[in-house]
Design an enzyme around this catalytic site. Structure first.
Site, short mmCIF file in Angstrom:
data_model
loop_
_atom_site.label_atom_id
_atom_site.label_comp_id
_atom_site.label_asym_id
_atom_site.label_seq_id
_atom_site.Cartn_x
_atom_site.Cartn_y
_atom_site.Cartn_z
N GLY A 111 0.83 -1.14 0.07
CA GLY A 111 0.08 -0.11 0.08
C GLY A 111 0.84 1.19 0.00
N ASN A 112 0.23 2.14 0.24
CA ASN A 112 1.03 3.64 0.25
C ASN A 112 0.37 4.61 1.30
OD1 ASN A 112 -0.49 5.53 -1.35
ND2 ASN A 112 -0.40 4.05 -2.82
N ARG A 113 0.81 5.65 1.41
CA ARG A 113 0.58 6.66 2.52
C ARG A 113 -0.55 7.71 2.39
NH1 ARG A 113 5.82 7.26 6.10
NH2 ARG A 113 4.49 8.84 7.12
N SER A 114 -1.04 7.60 1.06
CA SER A 114 -2.27 8.53 0.73
C SER A 114 -3.43 8.33 1.76
CB SER A 114 -2.63 8.14 -0.62
OG SER A 114 -4.23 8.72 -0.86
N ALA A 140 -3.60 7.72 -5.27
CA ALA A 140 -2.32 7.46 -5.32
C ALA A 140 -2.21 5.78 -5.96
CB ALA A 140 -1.48 7.54 -4.09
#
Ligand code: C5P
Length: 221
Positions: free
Chosen positions: A29-32, A95
């Site tokens: 995943g990512n931090r969006s 994102a």
């Protein structure tokens, strides 16, 4: 009340991260946080647009008057975005993961007794924004992208404007305090062929209003 800036228009907004599942318990995943995209969707709805918000996994309330579709992966986001078309405006604020595991492991991946390393086999995800911008039968009058960069912000943004054939791109610097992922505030610069506009640091909800005004201007141009 006067008619809104986007009265009578349909807007599709993507927001948040995507999660690409590795096995039943793990994902990439990512931090969006989704805050910017949700603020843009809310602002467009206040300006009279019919808004479909395609949201990755986020902890945010649905803005008033917005039709929300929840998704998890890039593949699901792509399907939901295309299902929401045709539209007048597409704003890709998500994102989206650039890579996803080549295959989902149906059983939990176990540690091996031997190796100290583990290599993941990843494949490119579809570029939803570029695909939307190429679609000629989707009725789109304006396609807007976001670019989160740590460096060379303007150069990379202008490159993406061209390579993805966008009408507008909104660039912001990530990795600095008070802007970008997770923050309630942001600072950004919008670029279009032949122009740019700077949005100084402000709460994302205020920046979203400014961006929707710019979108309305570019539509008329
Ligand atoms: O290339 P990059 O990921 O930095 O581009 C960012 C823009 O492209 C964002 O608007 C994002 O939503 C969109 N994008 C997309 N699908 C991808 C990757 C990015 O729609 N697979």
């Amino acid at each position: 009340a006067p008619p809104g800036l986007l009265q009578g228009l349909k807007v599709v907004v993507s927001a948040g991260p995507t999660y690409e599942d590795l096995d039943p318990v793990r994902y990439l995943g990512n931090r969006s946080s989704g805050k910017m995209g949700f603020a843009v969707a809310a602002s467009a709805a206040r300006q009279g647009a019919q808004v479909v918000l395609v949201a990755g996994p986020v902890q945010l309330d649905t803005p008033p008057g917005v039709q929300r579709v929840d998704v998890r992966s890039a593949a699901q986001m792509r399907a939901a975005v295309f299902a929401a078309l045709p539209a007048d405006i597409y704003i890709g604020a998500a994102a989206v993961a650039d890579y996803a595991p080549r295959a989902f492991a149906p059983n939990k991946i176990k540690k091996t007794g031997t190796g100290e390393t583990l290599a993941l086999d990843l494949v490119r995800t579809p570029d939803i924004l570029a695909e939307v911008a190429r679609r000629e039968d989707a009725g789109l009058k304006l396609v807007v992208g976001f670019a989160a960069e740590t460096d060379h912000v303007a150069d990379y943004a202008r490159q993406k404007l061209e390579s993805k054939r966008l009408d507008l791109i909104v660039a912001n610097r990530v990795g600095v305090p008070g802007a970008g992922f997770e923050s309630d505030d942001n600072a950004m610069t919008a670029f279009w062929p032949g122009g740019e506009r700077d949005f100084p640091p402000a709460p994302k909800v205020r920046l979203a209003d400014g961006l929707v005004e710019l979108v309305a201007e570019r539509l008329k141009a």
